[in-house]
Design a protein around this motif. Structure first.
Motif, PDB file in Angstrom:
ATOM      1  N   ALA A 132       0.842  -0.899   5.621  1.00 28.01           N
ATOM      2  CA  ALA A 132      -0.115  -1.515   4.701  1.00 28.01           C
ATOM      3  C   ALA A 132       0.552  -1.890   3.378  1.00 28.01           C
ATOM      4  O   ALA A 132       0.317  -2.971   2.838  1.00 28.01           O
ATOM      5  CB  ALA A 132      -1.277  -0.556   4.454  1.00 28.01           C
ATOM      6  N   GLU A 133       1.404  -1.000   2.878  1.00 28.69           N
ATOM      7  CA  GLU A 133       2.077  -1.269   1.603  1.00 28.69           C
ATOM      8  C   GLU A 133       3.013  -2.471   1.715  1.00 28.69           C
ATOM      9  O   GLU A 133       3.087  -3.298   0.799  1.00 28.69           O
ATOM     10  CB  GLU A 133       2.856  -0.030   1.167  1.00 28.69           C
ATOM     11  N   ARG A 134       3.709  -2.584   2.842  1.00 32.13           N
ATOM     12  CA  ARG A 134       4.640  -3.706   3.039  1.00 32.13           C
ATOM     13  C   ARG A 134       3.916  -5.045   3.100  1.00 32.13           C
ATOM     14  O   ARG A 134       4.488  -6.084   2.768  1.00 32.13           O
ATOM     15  CB  ARG A 134       5.408  -3.529   4.361  1.00 32.13           C
ATOM     16  N   ASN A 135       2.667  -5.016   3.531  1.00 29.13           N
ATOM     17  CA  ASN A 135       1.958  -6.263   3.819  1.00 29.13           C
ATOM     18  C   ASN A 135       0.740  -6.492   2.923  1.00 29.13           C
ATOM     19  O   ASN A 135      -0.148  -7.274   3.276  1.00 29.13           O
ATOM     20  CB  ASN A 135       1.531  -6.271   5.280  1.00 29.13           C
ATOM     21  N   ASN A 136       0.712  -5.811   1.773  1.00 32.41           N
ATOM     22  CA  ASN A 136      -0.397  -5.985   0.827  1.00 32.41           C
ATOM     23  C   ASN A 136      -1.745  -5.829   1.527  1.00 32.41           C
ATOM     24  O   ASN A 136      -2.665  -6.646   1.372  1.00 32.41           O
ATOM     25  CB  ASN A 136      -0.308  -7.353   0.149  1.00 32.41           C
ATOM     26  N   THR A 137      -1.840  -4.794   2.337  1.00 32.82           N
ATOM     27  CA  THR A 137      -3.029  -4.543   3.156  1.00 32.82           C
ATOM     28  C   THR A 137      -3.725  -3.267   2.680  1.00 32.82           C
ATOM     29  O   THR A 137      -3.063  -2.291   2.328  1.00 32.82           O
ATOM     30  CB  THR A 137      -2.631  -4.407   4.638  1.00 32.82           C
TER      31      THR A 137
END
Length: 336
Positions: free
Chosen positions: A287-292
């Protein structure tokens, strides 16, 4: 041997008669009347799309009856569960919902399902691409081949740990879709047995009531299942599929983690955190890697209401569960 068999038969008959009496006087937690029919299992709205994914018949209506619900399903021009058609080239931005039966709104009238509650609250069309019995491999295929063609700027992905962890294919050339379901075929056998008992016996009311009163974990191997799943290779494979789906289109994304009644009972009984486990730490990194944004519904559970979230005869969300999940989602959604 004959005496033992006769004694067992007498016990079963006595047990069923007693359960009938208790049900009639509503002495169990669950007092459902069996339908004595497998008609509800004939899901004639199901079909496969052009890519072999589970899907619904287009422009179709069907009735789904069970011992605790009786609802009509309507499918639109693309086969999605919605009374509104989905139009390619629509100038208004929508929200894309991807998932399985929880997204589709299993056993609940359409105005009370998650998608429609969200739609009314945010005043924005929700494209409901949820379909029962689907897994992340099917989700990404359906999303890329059909869903991504529509005009949307937000994505909601439902992840159900109890059956969305994929097994690593034994042969990468043959993408065999399989669900771990705690890694035991015995669990699937138990599930099918429970469905049959619920359709044909009153005794199931006793079994289900006793389970909830005693808060017994009936699932073998639960230490390696659902919210406590620990097979790292399968986790890595599943999240690779999920990350590919999230990255396919540059839109604001939300992953909703859905606990089953087994998860809620297990968490309440063990009172141990799952958040330090490999799968949870890695989905947070994803989630952090993908702005999720991750929305973990377990964090919103009111344990005194846990029986209300699900159908009394089924493990899917009830009307109350859909309202709970939608309101929990909106609590985080409105903060963004």
């Amino acid at each position: 041997m004959k005496k033992i068999s006769f004694s067992i038969l007498i016990f079963i008959i006595f047990f069923e008669i007693t359960s009938v009496i208790f049900t009639k006087f509503e002495l169990f937690l669950f007092n459902e009347t069996p339908k004595y029919s497998l008609k509800s299992n004939k899901k004639d709205w199901k079909t496969l799309d052009d890519y072999g994914n589970k899907w619904h018949k287009k422009n179709y209506k069907a009735r789904h009856t069970s011992r605790c619900f009786d609802v009509e399903y309507s499918y639109n021009n693309v086969g999605a569960r919605d009374y509104d058609d989905y139009i390619l080239g629509d100038t208004k931005k929508s929200v894309m919902l991807i998932g399985d039966s929880f997204a589709a709104g299993y056993g609940v009238e359409i105005d009370s399902i998650f998608a429609k509650i969200i739609e009314k609250k945010i005043n924005k069309k929700v494209l409901n691409f949820g379909v029962s019995g689907s897994d992340p491999n099917e989700h990404i295929s359906k999303y890329i081949n059909d869903g991504s063609k529509f005009n949307f700027d937000e994505l909601i992905y439902f992840f159900l740990p109890i059956n969305d962890f994929l097994m690593v294919p034994k042969n990468e050339e043959i993408l065999k879709r399989d669900k771990s379901f705690s890694g035991l075929n015995f669990d699937i056998l138990k599930y099918n047995l429970a469905i049959t008992l619920s359709q044909f016996t009153y005794s199931y009311n006793f079994i289900r009531s006793a389970y909830h009163l005693l808060n017994i974990d009936l699932k073998n191997g639960y230490e390696n299942s659902s919210y406590y799943y620990q097979d790292q290779k399968n986790i890595d494979y599943t999240f690779k599929v999920l990350e590919n789906l999230i990255r396919y289109k540059d839109v604001k994304s939300y992953i909703v983690l859905i606990p089953s009644i087994y998860d809620i009972n297990n968490f309440q009984k063990k009172n141990t955190s799952y958040k330090n486990l490999y799968w949870y730490e890695n989905i947070m990194k994803l989630a952090e890697r993908n702005n999720t944004t991750i929305i973990d519904l377990m964090e919103f559970i009111r344990f005194e209401d846990k029986l209300l979230y699900f159908h009394s005869c089924d493990g899917h969300w009830s009307k109350y569960g859909n309202e709970f999940s939608a309101n929990s989602f909106l609590e985080k959604y409105n903060k963004n």
